[in-house]
Enzyme design. Structure first.
Site, mmCIF file in Angstrom:
data_model
loop_
_atom_site.group_PDB
_atom_site.id
_atom_site.type_symbol
_atom_site.label_atom_id
_atom_site.label_comp_id
_atom_site.label_asym_id
_atom_site.label_seq_id
_atom_site.Cartn_x
_atom_site.Cartn_y
_atom_site.Cartn_z
ATOM 1 N N GLY A 135 0.668 -1.298 -0.070
ATOM 2 C CA GLY A 135 -0.218 0.043 0.085
ATOM 3 C C GLY A 135 0.403 1.154 -0.046
ATOM 4 O O GLY A 135 -0.031 1.835 -0.104
ATOM 5 N N ARG A 154 4.612 -9.310 -9.092
ATOM 6 C CA ARG A 154 4.381 -8.030 -9.580
ATOM 7 C C ARG A 154 3.748 -6.965 -9.061
ATOM 8 O O ARG A 154 2.420 -7.130 -8.271
ATOM 9 C CB ARG A 154 4.024 -8.360 -10.982
ATOM 10 N N ALA A 155 3.284 -5.561 -8.910
ATOM 11 C CA ALA A 155 2.259 -4.713 -8.834
ATOM 12 C C ALA A 155 0.799 -4.726 -9.057
ATOM 13 O O ALA A 155 0.307 -4.996 -11.204
ATOM 14 C CB ALA A 155 2.951 -3.081 -9.111
ATOM 15 N N ILE A 156 0.036 -4.948 -8.947
ATOM 16 C CA ILE A 156 -1.334 -5.138 -9.682
ATOM 17 C C ILE A 156 -2.098 -3.559 -9.913
ATOM 18 O O ILE A 156 -1.945 -3.433 -11.063
ATOM 19 C CB ILE A 156 -2.663 -6.613 -8.511
ATOM 20 N N THR A 157 -2.735 -3.503 -8.490
ATOM 21 C CA THR A 157 -2.906 -1.663 -8.173
ATOM 22 C C THR A 157 -1.701 -0.845 -8.330
ATOM 23 O O THR A 157 -2.109 0.519 -8.547
ATOM 24 C CB THR A 157 -4.196 -0.983 -7.873
ATOM 25 N N GLY A 158 -0.301 -1.490 -7.974
ATOM 26 C CA GLY A 158 0.079 -0.217 -8.004
ATOM 27 C C GLY A 158 1.438 0.387 -8.920
ATOM 28 O O GLY A 158 1.282 -0.272 -9.608
ATOM 29 N N ASP A 205 -9.857 -7.955 -0.029
ATOM 30 C CA ASP A 205 -8.206 -9.210 0.358
ATOM 31 C C ASP A 205 -8.966 -9.054 1.697
ATOM 32 O O ASP A 205 -9.193 -8.643 2.768
ATOM 33 C CB ASP A 205 -7.043 -8.089 0.165
ATOM 34 N N LYS A 241 -3.739 -0.921 3.422
ATOM 35 C CA LYS A 241 -4.871 -1.694 4.149
ATOM 36 C C LYS A 241 -5.194 -1.671 5.433
ATOM 37 O O LYS A 241 -6.332 -1.887 5.848
ATOM 38 C CB LYS A 241 -4.649 -3.213 4.096
#
Lengths: 512, 512
Positions: free
Chosen positions: B169, B196-200, B257, B289
């Site tokens: 986060g 790997r980044a998903i939303t980052g 999550d 989070k």
């Protein structure tokens, strides 16, 4: 990003992209893309589905409907952009977080379901969240209206339009084959859409299919109903409330049927055909959807409330759901039994009484009969032959053989009579066991397969007398059913070994 | 029933049957079939998927993996039978009905997930039900163990094996690039798998990929770790805890999550690589989070409890999550920053302090340092150049260029400096805004894309001085990022217009 089209012969919308292109676009499984035809400018949404194996980078595999919608063929080039997820995703998340959905939010979800803007996974999340967190009556009303508005509707010039529905779970419940002709014979309009059995031995659509075609468009339903006053067709081919089919599809593996979704499902279909007065049959019993009278009354109140919000007059009939209605279970056996009653037979009592009771309520609601006079009127429409004549008319208008007689409809050639192992009274018929055996015998697909109950609860049998008979269209199916019958004992005679229920008790589906 | 095989070039198991055959078999979408090769007797399960359009009755379309598993080609004949649904369906239903799952039930669900005996719809129902109804610690433990047992595991001869994880986060959190070499330089074994980044804007795997290959099998991870003492690889190619990938995939559209699933996900990966001591970094802040210290402590207790049940020693570090770690956001920028610290740079302070703090805890847990002496030891491994030497070794063992220098790693050629509109102090950096802008600039796919924060909170700026710089690999991406930057104001200087947060605030993903 420009990608080369590779058409894949899969029904439906959407497609698959290569992992490298997905990374270049910055998208993951479940993200949204927009596929654009570079010449026409036409575009279609697509839920990202990523592969590493069946495509090369630079190619997008597109399914039939998306290709057709955009006029694309193998080797065409399309422009692919990332798109924002539909807002219905946010509303589903709200439901997961125990929120209440507004009418607009519900409409958005249902529209995105029907337009394939939501994947089946996402619909599953919505249905699961609604099942766990429940829906209040405002949400049920919104869901009902949204289901109606996203499908086809029928309007009639003649009024009132009436309808009936049974929430199911009782084997042998062929009363629709009696109620629709009785009601139409009284001059009322009754455009009955029915379903096939899912876990049962014969839905009303499976039964009617024995006598006439049942696949019609909404327009044809309207036309035929105008001609004959009533029809009995399969709801699945009408595109009425198509969202309901999607909900049922994702509920199916888990055998769930959330109360609010069930109410919306039933009421949407009635509302879409323009029904003004509706009777809901709620069978109560250990194997039906509703187990106690108290639950039945609570469910009835909700049906009535939703009906009233939609401008429909609803009455509910709580009925006995412990045993089969009549003696026949399975398409041909049930149809022959229903026809014989229309032709004047005085038995089986349970079938006649339930049919005239439900018909009577509708006749009173529509003002055709005095209060408390409906049942009598229904009985006379039956005994006068008016209902039979009307049923022949309905069969004819749907394209069946109108001079059909009950004796024409024969059960399967392979049969086995189950003898009573002791002398005594029949003390119980187990719905679940009877349906399991009938299904193993081939019902509902094999029209001749099923069970005839020679004895019902209270019948006194001597050792060796037939309790029930299994019918099938092949020896193999008969053997399979017999084997299970020996294991399940679906009918218990006093003094017999106790009934044995399978560990994974099946649940029963909507009958209509 | 015998059906003709039509091989369809779709990755995965299963296939499609025609509606008529489905009706003959008495099955619906979501039911189970068993496909049997009539000669070899080999068989595979298949979830029913029904079509009316792409097949003719009498044919079954089978996907690649099922065809390969059974050795089938176009035109072969297979025997298809109905099969009972896996019992995991019943256990998922139990979770929907707020039940507690036993260890055996959880194991069954996870095994069926990994073996593709459950459809993605059914996995979605499980994840949604677990999200809404929650899991207790016994269930989290069962899920963790099941995830480990259904994937590959690594065992090491040298002990202790240690590991770290950040629940993510915080942008710019490149500390793993420092912690792993420091710990390995101290002689401990640290087989770090990252995501790997998903939303980052850059996960640890995206960062490491700048320096060396990151796709390795579990066996290769073991071998390389034995050689270098540590590795930093992508977890996705190892087949460690593959069930977790499926859970993340169905959670993704809804940005959920679930706490128990997150704990199981982290702990399963640590347990599977044989970690005996683990530090969990829990950043607290408005965009991470965990939003409050109290929540962080509660989560820490659960991590510690699950660790203890699995025989792992766990400590948690609650860290500051309000601002980026260091000044660089995006793969190349972050890697250059991390390398420069390893090479001896004394800034950025936040990166150095966080890295030595986390490393220190591990050194103390493993007995390499005295209580309260870990941080000091980490600092000296860093300043002595031992960590840099170890990092070069790790890069080499993974197949990268071991003599890499921070000055070799360049940001994108297109850049724009954002000037301060007023004179004043920087009062806030908005993580969400910074990540959005970095992603629009092309991160994490474009390695050179990202943001460099010239000023951090507390920095005094004159009007016109640079607040931060955006880097991109194309003018188009730079323009897109600039446009959003003007809308979002991700960095606020006292006296400036207040920060504007987009309505649909994105959520941030697991960093490691």
């Amino acid at each position: 990003m420009q990608l080369l089209v590779q058409r894949v012969d899969i029904a439906g919308r959407g497609g698959v992209i290569h992992e490298e292109d997905a990374r270049r676009l910055g998208v993951f499984d479940g993200d949204r893309l927009r596929v654009i035809h570079p010449e026409t400018g036409k575009s279609a949404p697509m839920v990202v589905d990523i592969t590493t194996s069946i495509l090369t980078s630079g190619t997008v595999a597109l399914y039939n409907v998306t290709c057709s919608d955009l006029g694309l063929s193998d080797g065409d080039t399309v422009e692919v952009h990332t798109a924002v997820p539909p807002s219905s995703i946010r509303f589903i998340r709200k439901k997961m977080d125990k929120g209440r959905l507004t009418a607009e939010e519900m409409m958005t979800i249902v529209r995105d379901m029907v337009n394939e803007n939501l994947s089946l996974n996402e619909i599953t999340a919505f249905v699961t969240a609604s099942y766990i967190n429940g829906m209040d009556l405002d949400e049920v009303e919104s869901l009902t209206r949204a289901m109606v508005e996203t499908g086809e509707r029928i309007e009639f010039a003649t009024h009132p339009v009436v309808d009936k529905h049974s929430i199911g779970g009782v084997p042998g419940n062929k009363i629709t084959l009696l109620v629709v002709p009785i009601i139409a014979a009284a001059g009322l309009t009754i455009p009955k859409t029915s379903s096939r059995a899912i876990t049962g031995a014969g839905g009303t659509a499976d039964l009617m299919e024995v006598l006439a075609p049942i696949n019609f468009s909404a327009e044809e339903v309207q036309k035929m109903t105008n001609q004959a006053g009533g029809v009995i067709v399969w709801g699945g081919s009408t595109n009425i409330a198509p969202a309901d089919d999607l909900i049922i599809r994702v509920e199916y593996p888990f055998k769930i049927d959330e109360r609010g979704q069930m109410i919306a499902s039933v009421m949407a279909k009635k509302f879409a055909v323009g029904a003004e007065m509706v009777v809901i049959d709620i069978p109560v019993g250990p194997t039906t959807k509703v187990h106690t009278m108290q639950d039945a009354r609570r469910l009835a109140q909700d049906f009535i409330e939703i009906g009233s919000r939609l401008g429909m007059q609803v009455e509910c009939a709580v009925t006995y759901g412990d045993s089969p209605v009549g003696r026949a279970i399975g398409p041909n056996l049930e149809v022959a039994e229903a026809l014989s009653v229309l032709e004047g037979a005085k038995t089986p009592n349970s079938l006649i009484e339930k049919s005239v009771a439900i018909s009577g309520i509708l006749l009173e609601m529509a003002g055709k009969a005095q209060r408390n006079g409906g049942e009598e009127m229904a009985r006379s429409l039956l005994s006068s032959g008016a209902a039979l004549k009307k049923f022949h008319e309905i069969i004819a208008v749907q394209g069946g053989k109108s001079d059909v007689h009950s004796s024409d409809i024969l059960p399967g050639k392979y049969s086995a009579a189950i003898p009573s192992p002791v002398s005594g009274y029949v003390v119980s018929l187990n719905n679940t066991g009877l349906i399991t055996v009938a299904r193993l015998a081939g019902a509902p697909h094999d029209k001749g397969a099923g069970i005839y109950c020679n004895a019902k609860v209270g019948t006194q049998l001597r050792k060796g007398e037939t309790i029930y008979t299994i019918y099938a269209e092949s020896q193999e199916h008969l053997d399979r059913a017999l084997e299970e019958a020996r294991r399940l004992y679906p009918v218990v005679v006093e003094g017999m070994l106790l009934d044995r229920i399978p560990q994974d008790s099946i649940e029963l589906d909507r009958m209509d």
